[in-house]
Design an enzyme around this catalytic site. Structure first.
Site, PDB file in Angstrom:
ATOM      1  CD1 TRP A   1      64.080  45.389  14.166  1.00 19.18           C
ATOM      2  CD2 TRP A   1      62.628  45.787  15.817  1.00 19.18           C
ATOM      3  NE1 TRP A   1      63.408  46.541  13.855  1.00 19.18           N
ATOM      4  CE2 TRP A   1      62.515  46.818  14.842  1.00 19.18           C
ATOM      5  CE3 TRP A   1      61.814  45.838  16.951  1.00 19.18           C
ATOM      6  CZ2 TRP A   1      61.625  47.883  14.979  1.00 19.18           C
ATOM      7  CZ3 TRP A   1      60.935  46.902  17.077  1.00 19.18           C
ATOM      8  CH2 TRP A   1      60.846  47.915  16.099  1.00 19.18           C
TER       9      TRP A   1
ATOM     10  CD  GLU B   1      68.104  40.588  16.342  1.00 19.50           C
ATOM     11  OE1 GLU B   1      68.573  41.524  16.999  1.00 19.50           O
ATOM     12  OE2 GLU B   1      66.939  40.186  16.501  1.00 19.50           O
TER      13      GLU B   1
ATOM     14  CE  LYS C   1      69.700  48.811  13.689  1.00 15.21           C
ATOM     15  NZ  LYS C   1      68.920  50.031  13.812  1.00 15.21           N
TER      16      LYS C   1
HETATM   17  C1  LIG Z   1      69.001  43.169  14.026  1.00 17.59           C
HETATM   18  C2  LIG Z   1      68.253  44.149  13.187  1.00 17.59           C
HETATM   19  N1  LIG Z   1      67.889  43.824  11.957  1.00 17.59           N
HETATM   20  C3  LIG Z   1      67.227  44.676  11.155  1.00 17.59           C
HETATM   21  C4  LIG Z   1      66.855  45.914  11.591  1.00 17.59           C
HETATM   22  C5  LIG Z   1      66.076  46.827  10.688  1.00 17.59           C
HETATM   23  O1  LIG Z   1      66.911  47.767  10.141  1.00 17.59           O
HETATM   24  P1  LIG Z   1      66.278  49.102   9.501  1.00 17.59           P
HETATM   25  O2  LIG Z   1      65.622  49.816  10.603  1.00 17.59           O
HETATM   26  O3  LIG Z   1      67.500  49.787   8.936  1.00 17.59           O
HETATM   27  O4  LIG Z   1      65.365  48.672   8.432  1.00 17.59           O
HETATM   28  C6  LIG Z   1      67.210  46.315  12.875  1.00 17.59           C
HETATM   29  C7  LIG Z   1      66.810  47.662  13.347  1.00 17.59           C
HETATM   30  O5  LIG Z   1      66.755  47.989  14.463  1.00 17.59           O
HETATM   31  C8  LIG Z   1      67.917  45.412  13.707  1.00 17.59           C
HETATM   32  O6  LIG Z   1      68.253  45.745  14.943  1.00 17.59           O
END
Ligand SMILES: Cc1ncc(COP(=O)(O)O)c(C=O)c1O
Length: 409
Positions: free
Chosen positions: A133, A195, A257
């Site tokens: 994600w 991630e 975040k």
């Molecule tokens: C690992 C990761 N990257 C990016 C995002 C996207 O971030 P945003 O929702 O602030 O655009 C998320 C959101 O859940 C995430 O968990």
């Protein structure tokens, strides 16, 4: 109350999952307070962001001071909070990660990172995990495989999924994955974005050695490695950054975040060499809220609190306490099939996905907000990520509520 939910039905666009059937009135520290006077322990730190709890007094003070002094600027203007945060972030990172761009959301930081990687390599293909994600904007969504791919027309051409690492012979799995990538590639591999711990994928922690091997695959192909530490960065896993465990330094790091601890702040961090090459090629990522002073000031306060209160060590310590509590639940409830994660980012897997929603509701009734990966196509894994400022008593309360909720099924 009646009109509130009528208005929701009439006027709100439903953007994913279902709305929690509570009217949240206020929040403080680890707790939310509902309009009807209930107290709910927030075990998701809002949307996995509020690592200092809600309305941390230092953050409140910074927002009050900064908004009265300097809020927002023309995007080509700079202020001290922005440059201070860039320098201080670099100081928390390996020396090669010295150049910083401050943005607003996680998707946006990944969008910028991918744009930079494409420009610098002169290529366009992007590899990501099949349970990833990275966000909802175009390039970030094209590299997101855990949800939301169907129905929106073509994703960017040249996006390839590789399996999220699993136990067993991961090296053979990775070799096979890149054989398939090579077979499909039109010879334009630009970047791999991953991630360090897949959160929305179900708190999957790749085995030690995996990221070094992945980085070798990238190097062999002239690809840049982008690590997305939206959820894992800034002390949550017990170290400042999750990649520290793996002995790898990414070419580009994205933070979001946790950096704003609940306020909209994100960063792209890269090396002086990559930044220079991007600049030489006229890198453009000019947004309304790039280098905004208000949230940059909050970022500086977040760093102050993390450093002064040694919240990396605290996350490791509290993580062990939480883990013990959850492992104890797992030992007594056959429904629980696994407890995993690192520091204060923990996953609790249950065997029967159909019980996810009722358990979540039961927890809420008992005063605990938990995030089960609820959207269709995702697994039965509770994601547990309390604030790093939570007390051991609050963790114990959350664990006992979860125990009772699971025990009632
Ligand atoms: C690992 C990761 N990257 C990016 C995002 C996207 O971030 P945003 O929702 O602030 O655009 C998320 C959101 O859940 C995430 O968990």
């Amino acid at each position: 109350m009646e009109t509130f939910w009528d208005d929701v039905d009439r006027h709100l666009i439903r953007y994913g999952g279902t709305f929690t059937r509570e009217i949240i009135d206020s929040a403080s520290g680890s707790f939310l307070f509902t309009e009807d006077g209930r107290r709910v322990l927030d075990f998701t730190s809002g949307q996995m962001s509020g690592i200092l709890g809600h309305s941390h007094p230092r953050v409140v003070e910074t927002v009050r001071r900064q908004i009265a002094n300097l809020d927002h600027l023309f995007s080509g203007m700079l202020s001290r909070p922005v440059v201070d945060l860039a320098r201080r972030l670099a100081e928390t990172l390996p020396p090669s990660l010295s150049k910083v761009q401050l943005l607003t959301t996680g998707a946006e930081s990944n969008e910028a990172a991918l744009r930079m990687a494409k420009l610098v390599t002169g290529k366009h293909e992007v590899v990501a995990f099949a349970r990833s994600w990275h966000g909802m904007t175009a390039a970030a969504a094209a590299a997101t495989y855990s949800a939301g791919r169907k129905g929106y027309g073509p994703a960017a051409p040249g996006n390839f999924a590789i399996p999220a690492p699993s136990a067993g012979d991961w090296q053979a799995q990775l070799d096979l994955a890149f054989d398939l990538v090579d077979a499909q590639s039109v010879g334009s591999l630009a970047a791999c974005i991953v991630e360090p711990i897949l959160s929305s994928g179900g708190i999957l922690e790749p085995p030690p050695g995996y990221f070094a091997a992945l980085q070798r695959k990238c190097r062999e192909r002239g690809m840049l490695l982008i690590l997305d530490e939206a959820q894992t960065g800034l002390c949550r896993t017990g170290t400042w950054y999750a990649f520290e465990r793996d002995g790898v330094v990414p070419d580009i790091l994205t933070l979001s975040k946790t950096l704003g601890a609940g306020l909209p702040l994100a960063a792209v961090v890269t090396s002086a060499e990559i930044e220079a090459e991007a600049h030489a090629r006229n890198y453009l990522f000019f947004t309304t809220h790039v280098s905004d002073p208000l949230v940059a000031a909050v970022g500086n306060t977040v760093l102050d609190v993390l450093i002064e209160e040694r919240l990396d060590e605290r996350a490791a310590k509290l993580g062990a306490v939480l883990r013990n509590g959850l492992t104890d639940i797992a030992s007594r409830h056959p429904l629980v099939t696994d407890v995993r994660g690192r520091g204060l980012l923990v996953g609790l897997e249950i065997a029967d996905e159909s019980l996810s929603a009722p358990i979540t509701q039961k927890c809420l009734d008992l005063g605990l907000h938990m995030n089960i990966v609820q959207m269709p196509g995702m697994g039965g894994v509770f994601r547990i990520a309390p604030p790093l400022t939570a007390t051991e008593e609050e963790l114990a309360l959350g664990v006992s509520i979860l125990d009772e909720a699971i025990g009632s099924f």
